[in-house]
Design an enzyme around this catalytic site. Structure first.
Site, PDB file in Angstrom:
ATOM      1  N   HIS A 265     -24.639 -23.683  24.426  1.00 20.84           N
ATOM      2  CA  HIS A 265     -24.835 -23.844  25.870  1.00 20.84           C
ATOM      3  C   HIS A 265     -23.766 -23.069  26.646  1.00 20.84           C
ATOM      4  CE1 HIS A 265     -25.889 -26.143  29.586  1.00 20.84           C
ATOM      5  NE2 HIS A 265     -24.620 -25.913  29.860  1.00 20.84           N
ATOM      6  N   GLU A 266     -22.502 -23.339  26.328  1.00 19.60           N
ATOM      7  CA  GLU A 266     -21.423 -22.641  27.037  1.00 19.60           C
ATOM      8  C   GLU A 266     -21.481 -21.145  26.731  1.00 19.60           C
ATOM      9  OE1 GLU A 266     -20.056 -24.240  29.345  1.00 19.60           O
ATOM     10  OE2 GLU A 266     -20.676 -26.242  28.695  1.00 19.60           O
ATOM     11  N   GLU A 295     -27.186 -22.072  34.976  1.00 17.37           N
ATOM     12  CA  GLU A 295     -27.659 -23.099  34.045  1.00 17.37           C
ATOM     13  C   GLU A 295     -28.950 -22.647  33.352  1.00 17.37           C
ATOM     14  OE1 GLU A 295     -25.539 -25.281  33.467  1.00 17.37           O
ATOM     15  OE2 GLU A 295     -26.608 -26.781  32.277  1.00 17.37           O
TER      16      GLU A 295
HETATM   17 ZN    ZN Z   1     -23.930 -25.659  31.824  1.00 17.16          ZN
END
Ligand code: ZN
Length: 501
Positions: A265-266, A295
């Protein structure tokens, strides 16, 4: 770029440098800093923020901006020059609308609030955080009044993170999403549950977990010459330049999937930052479009890619070789079902794709109610728990697993949470298009090939830097408006297969 725009760009180097220096201090605070360093750190951050504020809101900045705007008239809206002036105007307006005193106070309060929040969460004692959260809410109400709004004070706060999006737009999108999600979750709840007990059955060595996350980051294209990974209680990505983009992850012996999906995710956020054109570095055009667009990148790598069968066809043999004792008897299919198990739970960051957005609906509704005074800070724990019961059918056993779980309010941020769900919506829209544009995309994943997707994202998203708002960007890269249907379609297809719906 004309002379006036060039002068504006150069003028903004100093506040941008100060902002990045503050980000280094913030990174250090979460990764390295000893507990007792907090007071000095909060003063240092307040000083840097005040200095940046002074430069950005100076009379000189105002003249430079006006001259640059005059020069930008008639330029193509999408050009770098016109976009830079627009970005500078947004920043200038946002800052000049807020008195210096309020900005300094907000920075000081958020630094103290972070420490109080951490202690409150550790001791499971909301009362420790409550007074600082009250100050945070009051500051945000003041901010909304200074920033201005038409329909809802929440519009002003949301606009800081997702320009062009209004509370009413978010309500409409969330309603569409909720309408599709509720029956899907209902059908899943009535099916046989998927099994992920092999994760918690024994310890997964922390160092090996770390090694595996480093391998994943490298493979998906994260450049370690322009970044590094560290450990943090609440994983985040930060950057001080397009050439210094840092990620963090967290490691639990019996939740190896947490480290994997945190890092991916990061890593998705970081690929975006590292993909911003070099010529935008140190300017108002660096840093990604909006939080929602950001995001969309992290969630796509985490979910559409990282939780797909194709991805694990390649990685599962590797992962199993890291943990032969724990996974010797677990097949690829079992593993894939395990990482996609849908299970209403208390913690947002550990939530599966289907329930994740329900966590966001709770926060969005509470924040809106706080801003209109319909909800008192003292009543947050009860309101929180009641909504969890309503949306997820579960009641958090304590506030640490309830309203104290997220870091955002402790950082002074209200209006931020909706960007997560907007990101999920956009990730599905973008990924559907990538699949269409890139035949064999997922076949490539089974061979560990992620470059075609990264190149596609570079072209469609990263190369624009922060030129556009989310709706503008979607128009340009997809010719679409933001919609809930592609995410619902993606989930329906995926979970129908996983749960035999
Ligand atoms: Zn995030």
């Amino acid at each position: 770029m004309g002379e006036a725009i060039e002068r504006l760009k150069t003028y903004l180097y100093r506040p941008i440098d100060l902002m990045h220096a503050g980000a280094v201090l913030g990174w250090d605070q979460q990764v390295n800093m000893p507990e007792q360093g907090v007071q000095a750190r909060s003063q240092q951050l307040a000083t840097l923020s005040a200095m940046g504020h002074e430069i950005i809101t100076s009379e000189e900045a105002g003249w430079l901006l006006e001259a640059a705007e005059a020069e930008a008239e008639g330029l193509d809206y999408d050009s770098d020059a016109a976009s830079l002036v627009r970005a500078a105007r947004r920043g200038y307006d946002r800052y000049t609308k807020l008195p210096v005193e309020l900005v300094v106070r907000a920075t000081q309060v958020s630094s103290q609030a972070f420490v109080a929040w951490r202690e409150a969460r550790e001791k499971n004692d909301y009362a420790i955080f409550q007074p600082l959260l009250q100050e945070t809410v009051d500051i945000n109400l003041e901010k909304a009044e200074h920033l201005g709004y038409e329909a809802h004070p929440y519009d002003a706060l949301l606009d800081q993170f997702e320009p062009d999006m209004k509370t009413a737009d978010v309500e409409r999108l969330f309603t569409d999403l909720k309408t599709g999600l509720v029956p899907l979750l209902q059908e899943i709840a009535e099916s046989d549950p998927l099994d992920d007990s092999f994760f918690s059955a024994q310890d997964y060595d922390i160092d090996r977990q770390w090694e595996f996350t480093m391998l994943l980051l490298r493979d998906i294209g994260y450049d370690f010459k322009r970044g590094r990974q560290d450990k943090a209680a609440h994983p985040f990505t930060t950057n001080f330049s397009v050439n210094d983009v840092r990620v963090t992850t967290r490691l639990y012996p019996r939740r190896p999937q947490s480290a994997i999906f945190s890092s991916v995710h990061e890593g998705g956020h970081a690929l975006y930052e590292q993909g911003i054109p070099q010529e935008f570095d140190r300017t108002a055009l660096a840093g990604g479009a909006t939080l929602g667009v950001h995001e969309s990148q992290s969630r796509m790598w985490e979910n559409q890619v990282g939780r797909s069968m194709a991805f694990w066809q390649y990685y599962y043999p590797i992962f199993r070789a890291f943990f032969p004792d724990a996974l010797g008897d677990v097949t690829l299919e079992q593993f894939h079902r395990g990482i996609n198990k849908v299970q209403p739970d208390f913690i947002r960051v550990e939530a599966d794709e289907v329930t994740y957005n329900l966590h966001i609906f709770v926060r969005f509704e509470l924040e809106k109610a706080l801003m209109t005074g319909k909800l008192k800070v003292a009543d947050i724990p009860d309101a929180w728990n009641a909504r969890y019961e309503e949306y997820l059918g579960i009641t958090p056993p304590d506030d640490a697993q309830g309203c104290l779980q997220d870091i955002h309010w402790s950082h002074g941020m209200i209006g931020y949470f909706p960007t997560y769900t907007l990101g999920n919506l956009m990730s599905a829209q973008l990924y559907a298009q990538a699949r269409e544009d890139l035949p064999g995309l997922e076949a490539g994943f089974t061979r560990g090939e992620f470059r075609p997707l990264l190149d596609w994202l570079r072209e469609k998203v990263h190369s624009y830097g922060s030129k556009f708002t989310a709706p503008e960007l979607l128009q340009r890269s997809l010719g679409q408006e933001m919609r809930a249907q592609p995410l619902l379609d993606y989930m329906r297809e995926k979970y129908t297969a996983l749960y035999n719906l």
